[in-house]
Write an enzyme that holds these catalytic residues in place. Sequence first.
Site, short mmCIF file in Angstrom:
data_model
loop_
_atom_site.label_atom_id
_atom_site.label_comp_id
_atom_site.label_asym_id
_atom_site.label_seq_id
_atom_site.Cartn_x
_atom_site.Cartn_y
_atom_site.Cartn_z
N THR A 1 0.82 -1.20 0.00
CA THR A 1 0.00 0.00 0.00
C THR A 1 0.86 1.26 0.00
O THR A 1 2.00 1.26 0.44
CB THR A 1 -0.91 0.04 1.24
OG1 THR A 1 -0.11 0.11 2.43
CG2 THR A 1 -1.78 -1.20 1.32
N ARG B 1 6.19 2.96 2.76
CA ARG B 1 6.35 4.34 3.24
C ARG B 1 7.69 4.96 2.85
O ARG B 1 7.83 6.17 2.78
CB ARG B 1 6.17 4.37 4.76
CG ARG B 1 6.38 5.70 5.43
CD ARG B 1 5.42 6.77 4.91
NE ARG B 1 5.56 8.02 5.63
CZ ARG B 1 6.54 8.90 5.44
NH1 ARG B 1 7.51 8.65 4.56
NH2 ARG B 1 6.59 10.03 6.13
N LYS B 2 8.69 4.11 2.65
CA LYS B 2 10.04 4.59 2.30
C LYS B 2 10.51 5.69 3.25
O LYS B 2 10.87 6.79 2.84
CB LYS B 2 10.10 5.08 0.86
CG LYS B 2 9.86 3.98 -0.18
CD LYS B 2 10.07 4.50 -1.60
CE LYS B 2 9.88 3.41 -2.64
NZ LYS B 2 8.45 3.08 -2.85
N PHE B 3 10.55 5.37 4.52
CA PHE B 3 11.05 6.33 5.51
C PHE B 3 12.46 6.75 5.14
O PHE B 3 13.27 5.96 4.66
CB PHE B 3 11.04 5.70 6.90
CG PHE B 3 9.67 5.44 7.47
CD1 PHE B 3 8.94 6.47 8.04
CD2 PHE B 3 9.12 4.16 7.43
CE1 PHE B 3 7.68 6.24 8.57
CE2 PHE B 3 7.86 3.93 7.96
CZ PHE B 3 7.14 4.97 8.52
#
Length: 235
Positions: free
Chosen positions: A36, A67-69
């Site tokens: 997601t 989210r690719k923090f």
Amino acid sequence: MERKRSNLAVSVDVSKSADFLAIIEAVGPLVCLIKTHIDILEDFEPSVVSKLQGLSLQHDFLIFEDRKFADIGNTVILQYSGGVHKISQWSDITNAHPVPGPSIVAGLKKVGLPLGRGLLLLAEMSTEGTLATGEYTEAAVQMARENRDFVIGFIAQRRMESVGINTSIDPDEDFLILTPGVGLEAVGDSMGQQYRTPEQVILESGCDVIIVGRGVYGSEPQSIAGHSWAGRGIS
């Protein structure tokens, strides 16, 4: 993956919650993982997460919030645990860029480890001109090796066991490799995405999970081609 004989992950990148849930309902029986981007939803509300979790239980798949923090440790603690989306409360897996250094893993681990969550590090990407190569990839792999209790694998285009190792490969090292940029044909798009076929990704490169998005539902969320992908990645 073993229970369902599937290593297909579908990336559900649509802007309406109704389309989001409809796609997941349709492909849920076929996938091991739903990926997601919850911040894409224009009409997000907490009930969407509750419905997503219900579908996860019904169809036996894990949830991966992509989210690719990419910030310092204290900031990612707040982003992961709080805010509007409260990702740590419902996402089994998330991911991060290693750019900030070890503090990003430490911050996410402080939140996610007690909850039984897992982290993927972005070691490589599937876009043309990516900077995630060479020493960057090696640094990502080293961070993972130092945090095996929380880092479960990589977003990458190949196996990582031999990356950064000058001696023998650790036989106990078994990180998952999730690979985006997979299409039924090896072509690209106008935004620099480069596609490889499931056979190239699994059989030739030894990756574990294929991530497919538009190849499953195209430009019309109502048109699901998930059954065309069933079993394509299993070796």
